[in-house]
Design a protein around this motif. Structure first.
Motif, PDB file in Angstrom:
ATOM      1  N   TYR A 180       0.804  -1.288   0.091  1.00  0.00           N
ATOM      2  CA  TYR A 180      -0.102   0.226  -0.002  1.00  0.00           C
ATOM      3  C   TYR A 180       0.800   1.310   0.018  1.00  0.00           C
ATOM      4  O   TYR A 180       0.384   2.532  -0.520  1.00  0.00           O
ATOM      5  N   LEU A 181       1.969   1.326   0.430  1.00  0.00           N
ATOM      6  CA  LEU A 181       2.716   2.521   0.779  1.00  0.00           C
ATOM      7  C   LEU A 181       3.929   2.711   0.015  1.00  0.00           C
ATOM      8  O   LEU A 181       4.356   3.526  -0.166  1.00  0.00           O
ATOM      9  N   MET A 182       4.798   1.513  -0.342  1.00  0.00           N
ATOM     10  CA  MET A 182       6.037   1.593  -1.070  1.00  0.00           C
ATOM     11  C   MET A 182       6.010   0.971  -2.205  1.00  0.00           C
ATOM     12  O   MET A 182       7.111   1.348  -3.148  1.00  0.00           O
ATOM     13  N   PHE A 183       5.254   0.101  -2.638  1.00  0.00           N
ATOM     14  CA  PHE A 183       5.390  -0.618  -4.148  1.00  0.00           C
ATOM     15  C   PHE A 183       4.803   0.399  -5.073  1.00  0.00           C
ATOM     16  O   PHE A 183       4.135   1.449  -4.816  1.00  0.00           O
ATOM     17  N   PRO A 184       5.559   0.208  -6.199  1.00  0.00           N
ATOM     18  CA  PRO A 184       5.090   1.403  -7.458  1.00  0.00           C
ATOM     19  C   PRO A 184       3.465   1.360  -7.661  1.00  0.00           C
ATOM     20  O   PRO A 184       3.219   2.305  -7.998  1.00  0.00           O
ATOM     21  N   ILE A 185       2.822   0.249  -7.456  1.00  0.00           N
ATOM     22  CA  ILE A 185       1.251   0.413  -7.630  1.00  0.00           C
ATOM     23  C   ILE A 185       0.663   1.171  -6.768  1.00  0.00           C
ATOM     24  O   ILE A 185      -0.435   1.845  -7.036  1.00  0.00           O
ATOM     25  N   ALA A 186       1.259   1.472  -5.451  1.00  0.00           N
ATOM     26  CA  ALA A 186       0.536   2.508  -4.608  1.00  0.00           C
ATOM     27  C   ALA A 186       0.605   4.009  -5.075  1.00  0.00           C
ATOM     28  O   ALA A 186      -0.011   4.873  -4.689  1.00  0.00           O
ATOM     29  N   PHE A 187       1.308   4.322  -6.234  1.00  0.00           N
ATOM     30  CA  PHE A 187       1.601   5.575  -7.072  1.00  0.00           C
ATOM     31  C   PHE A 187       0.913   5.649  -8.356  1.00  0.00           C
ATOM     32  O   PHE A 187       1.101   6.609  -9.078  1.00  0.00           O
ATOM     33  N   VAL A 188       0.248   4.708  -8.730  1.00  0.00           N
ATOM     34  CA  VAL A 188      -0.552   4.484 -10.061  1.00  0.00           C
ATOM     35  C   VAL A 188      -1.650   4.864 -10.078  1.00  0.00           C
ATOM     36  O   VAL A 188      -2.308   4.548  -8.988  1.00  0.00           O
TER      37      VAL A 188
END
Length: 932
Positions: free
Chosen positions: A151-159
């Motif tokens: 939720y907080l650090m994987f790239p998917i969290a900023f997509v």
């Protein structure tokens, strides 16, 4: 639009006083300002920076884990270490593709990379127990870490359309399915234990979804703060442009800069006073030893005023003076003033050039030609008498208010005598000027009137009349100067339309500015840029905040700025308290599910109610605002409601309330999480464990379930992620205290119970597994909080930069207001500031006006004489203040040694910023005398 306009897009108090979620309000503001594309670009850059942190965190955790296994496990099997080594090797290669934000399919790559990393970490945590160690009931050791990372650090969290919660829930289902698989559900107790574990995973997912909103709030807040900086910088530049155009139109550059600096310095010393220089009476004066002076006057102007309509006469004068200004620009002449039908200009200022006499005579001949053309076109007889003389002058401004650039000297007086004794249509020059001219002019002896003039006789000057230039005359090369433009010397306030484009320019500049926004201490996403492409200003921008803060804990080098940051309002505190209440409810639910015999339900519910009370206080204002805005008019009528709203504000804005409140709630939650441990009958628990071991049975934990307690403590530690308005050092101190207390509980007082619970690795003691489970999560919390602290302080630092620019802009725009009011009558200045064309005629008719001329006769035109004149004019200006309240007397200007004022100008609806000071009326002074 007012140049002082500042679109306050990040008004924290207004956000707190508006119904709705703060992150939604910022989202709406970004869409309104068309910054959504900039926000998504910023998300990509942050994602790239966080990937570096993600690699470091995973590598550190795996390295520590491997070292731990080799340290505590005897005769360790290489297969037990292989998953962790595989993660260390594969993590960089998997995450590398997501470190380039400029690829076309970045979002798809980010989602794919995130799914692969989630699969890798989950497999690392579960593959050994499933495939090789089925007889052993190992519990997951990284379920909490993987969920938070998703939720907080994987790239998917900023997509934008990443839907990180799908991946988070999928990971949670994998872990929950594993726990169902390894536990033989033979009793109802197992069902309740699995349900409690499911509640724990559910809380982590809800918490992380909540944190994703916090993350969006902070990032949008940073975007809007930077937009405000860019916007205000454009306003600042435009204000500077206006001020320069205004000052340079009437005052030489060097004197203009001195006046500007003096006004700004006075405003800083006394911001409440709009009258500059009342204490010092500074004389702005500079000498020019070699110039040429031109004085022009219309012949028989009195007859024109009696035979023509005033409006027609003003139109003719306006056309003449605009054309004279155009000619002055071509001839490098600086217009000093015009009054009525007279026009004065000087060549050789602000910068000296050797052909100033030629330039001045050329200006005079051009003016005569212009007057003839206007006379022919208007069918009016318009002739000029012009005098030109070369010598020295003192140029500057005098007085306290209504400034006008003027010149004084004996040579100025000589020029006036040359004009008055000259002939129409000819240029009357002195012998000194003739000596500086070349041979390109047709001239003759001067007038008989000039020969009898006593001033010219005392100066031993002969005079000459110039009719025209020679037919083969050409401008000298040094007369042409591309740097001189009429726009620099006339009132050119065509900037109003520029303000309409500022928002568009700010939006366009934000596309570049977002590349420079701080996203990480190491600036990972910018290291890849070639150094030759990094401009000097970009380097300053990129590292400016890093230079202003220490690396450890990202502490400002200035303790005042650090304290100011700590005192900021925390609009999200009510939501943080809401998550704490939710955490308390989850802990109670988990305790109820395990059905501990020693549980004190009354105590748990009492602590929960205590935690619930701050939430009700903090959220009351937001709940009351549903459907309305908070303002003095809409304040609640019931006194208790008003007091609760004040308490809500206090929780948001007071650091002395917020910090103790958060620490108290965290402490109470820790007590709730460990209450079953502390209230356990140790003797009975030990007896049960001994009996179970004697009969080779699994011990029945009558008081508590060890992993259930550890999960509850993890819930408490995770709340540090949602508390934003507390300094990082304090949060880490509280986290270390909670961690230390539970480690002591695990290894000391209740070690016999925790030691007999399930472990996470073969050969690792259960108590050590509990400790590492907590420590690994705490490391993740520290990294995440350090990053968030950096982003918040970087955003705050940029807002401080905005505040400084805003203050500079206010000073500059206030300086413009003062200068405008001290150049023209106040009501004319107000009209002039919104003018679109500098050559547009403006005039007013007043039916009943009284005009006063006060002239000093016995004067000396030297510096000491000007000092005396300045003192006298300052006294006149101070005296004029007493006539503002009742008589509306306006100072018009100072002409040489003459003071001009007028009464009867209808300016009741304007405020004179040049003389606007508190005035004690006679009635008020009488009251003061009586009271004394």
């Amino acid at each position: 639009m007012d140049p002082a306009y500042s679109e306050n897009v990040v008004d924290y108090r207004s956000l707190g006083n508006m119904p709705g979620y703060e992150w939604k309000l910022l989202r709406y503001k970004c869409r309104e300002l068309r910054l959504e594309g900039v926000y998504h670009r910023h998300c990509h850059l942050v994602s790239v920076a966080v990937v570096t942190q993600l690699i470091i965190v995973i590598e550190i955790l795996m390295l520590i884990h491997v070292i731990l296994l080799f340290s505590v496990v005897k005769d360790i099997d290489f297969l037990n270490v292989l998953p962790y080594l595989a993660v260390m090797l594969l993590t960089p290669s998997i995450l590398m593709p997501s470190r380039e934000p400029n690829v076309e399919q970045y979002e798809a790559i980010a989602i794919l990379v995130s799914c692969l990393m989630a699969l890798l970490l989950t497999a690392m945590d579960l593959i050994l127990p499933i495939c090789y160690h089925r007889p052993f009931t190992l519990v997951p050791g990284y379920d909490h870490v993987v969920i938070v990372l998703v939720y907080l650090m994987f790239p998917i969290a900023f997509v934008e359309n990443g839907r990180a919660y799908f991946l988070g829930l999928a990971v949670s289902l994998f872990y929950f399915g594993y726990m169902v698989l390894i536990d033989k559900i033979s009793t109802l107790d197992k069902v309740w234990e699995l349900t409690a574990y499911g509640a724990y995973l559910f809380f982590l997912n809800v918490l992380c979804m909540f944190l994703s909103r916090f993350q969006e709030y902070n990032m949008r807040n940073g975007i809007l703060s930077r937009y405000q900086v860019v916007y205000q910088n454009l306003v600042f530049q435009l204000a500077m442009k206006e001020e320069k155009a205004l000052l340079d139109s009437i005052i030489p550059v060097t004197l203009a800069r001195s006046l500007q600096d003096a006004i700004a310095s006075h405003i800083e010393e006394d911001p409440s006073n709009l009258i500059p220089f009342t204490k010092t009476r500074h004389l702005f004066m500079e000498p020019h030893p070699e110039v040429s002076i031109l004085e022009a006057d219309m012949v028989d102007f009195t007859s024109l005023t009696t035979t023509m309509e005033v409006s027609e006469l003003v139109a003719i004068l306006h056309e003449l003076f605009v054309s004279f200004d155009l000619a002055a620009n071509h001839n490098r002449a600086t217009r000093i003033k015009f009054l009525g039908d007279s026009y004065t200009c000087v060549t050789g200022i602000p910068s000296y050039f050797p052909t100033h006499a030629n330039a001045c005579v050329n200006q005079a001949l051009d003016m005569i030609e212009i007057s003839r053309e206007v006379s022919k076109r208007r069918n009016k007889k318009i002739d000029l008498r012009i005098g030109v003389h070369s010598g020295e002058i003192l140029a500057g401004i005098i007085g306290l208010t209504k400034w006008q650039f003027d010149i004084w000297s004996k040579d100025v007086d000589i020029t006036n005598r040359l004009e008055s004794s000259g002939l129409p249509g000819m240029v009357h020059i002195s012998s000194r000027t003739l000596g500086l001219l070349d041979n390109h002019y047709v001239f003759e002896k001067g007038t008989d009137t000039a020969k009898l003039d006593p001033l010219l006789q005392r100066s031993n000057l002969s005079t000459y009349l110039i009719r025209s230039r020679l037919p083969n005359f050409e401008d000298a090369d040094d007369m042409e100067d591309d740097n001189f433009s009429l726009n620099d010397y006339r009132f050119s306030f065509s900037f109003s339309e520029d303000y309409e484009d500022i928002q568009v320019k700010a939006q366009r500049d934000m596309i570049l500015e977002v590349e420079h926004m701080p996203v990480n201490r190491v600036q990972a996403c910018k290291i890849r840029r070639p150094m030759h492409r990094i401009a000097k200003e970009d380097i300053n921008e990129e590292y400016r905040f890093n230079l202003e803060s220490y690396y450890l804990f990202t502490t400002f080098r200035s303790w005042k700025m650090e304290w100011s940051f700590s005192k900021m309002r925390d609009l999200l505190m009510k939501y943080s308290l809401g998550m704490m209440v939710f955490a308390g409810a989850t802990i109670i639910a988990m305790d109820l599910l395990v059905k501990s015999e020693a549980m004190d339900y009354t105590m748990l519910l009492s602590l929960f109610l205590i935690i619930l009370l701050p939430l009700l206080l903090a959220s009351y204002k937001k709940l009351w605002l549903r459907g309305r805005r908070l303002s003095p008019i809409t304040q609640p009528t019931f006194f208790l409601s008003r007091w609760i709203i004040k308490a809500s504000d206090l929780i948001e804005k007071s650091v002395f309330v917020r910090i103790p409140l958060a620490i108290m709630v965290l402490f109470l939650l820790y007590v709730m999480s460990s209450e079953t441990v502390f209230s356990c009958d140790i003797a009975r628990l030990e007896l049960e464990i001994i009996n179970s071991e004697l009969h080779n049975l699994r011990p029945q934990m009558l008081c508590f379930m060890p992993w259930g307690v550890t999960y509850a403590v993890i819930i408490v530690l995770s709340l540090m992620l949602v508390i934003i308005g507390i300094p990082l050092i304090i949060k880490l101190g509280v986290g270390l205290a909670i961690l230390g207390c539970h480690v002591i509980t695990v290894h000391a007082y209740y070690g016999f119970a925790f030691e007999r619970s399930q472990t996470t690795d073969i050969g690792v003691s259960s108590s050590l597994a509990h400790s590492w489970y907590l420590l690994a999560f705490f490391i993740l919390v520290v990294v995440r909080e350090g990053y968030l602290n950096y982003i918040l302080k970087a955003s705050y630092f940029m807002s401080m930069c905005f505040e400084k620019k805003h203050e500079l802009t206010k000073v500059k725009t206030r300086t413009i207001k003062i200068i405008m009011a001290n150049i023209l009558p106040t009501h004319v200045a107000e009209v002039f500031k919104v003018r679109r064309r500098s050559d547009q005629l403006y005039y007013e008719n007043f039916s009943q006006v009284a005009v006063m001329f006060a002239t000093i006769e016995n004067y000396e035109a030297d510096k000491l004489g000007l000092r005396a004149l300045h003192e006298m004019i300052c006294y006149f200006d101070e005296l004029l203040v007493n006539y503002q309240a009742w008589y509306k007397i306006e100072k018009i200007k100072v002409m040489g040694w003459t003071y001009l004022a007028a009464c009867g100008l209808d300016v009741d609806h304007y405020t004179d910023f040049s003389v606007s000071v508190p005035v004690s009326t006679k009635r008020e002074s009488d009251k003061l005398q009586k009271s004394g």
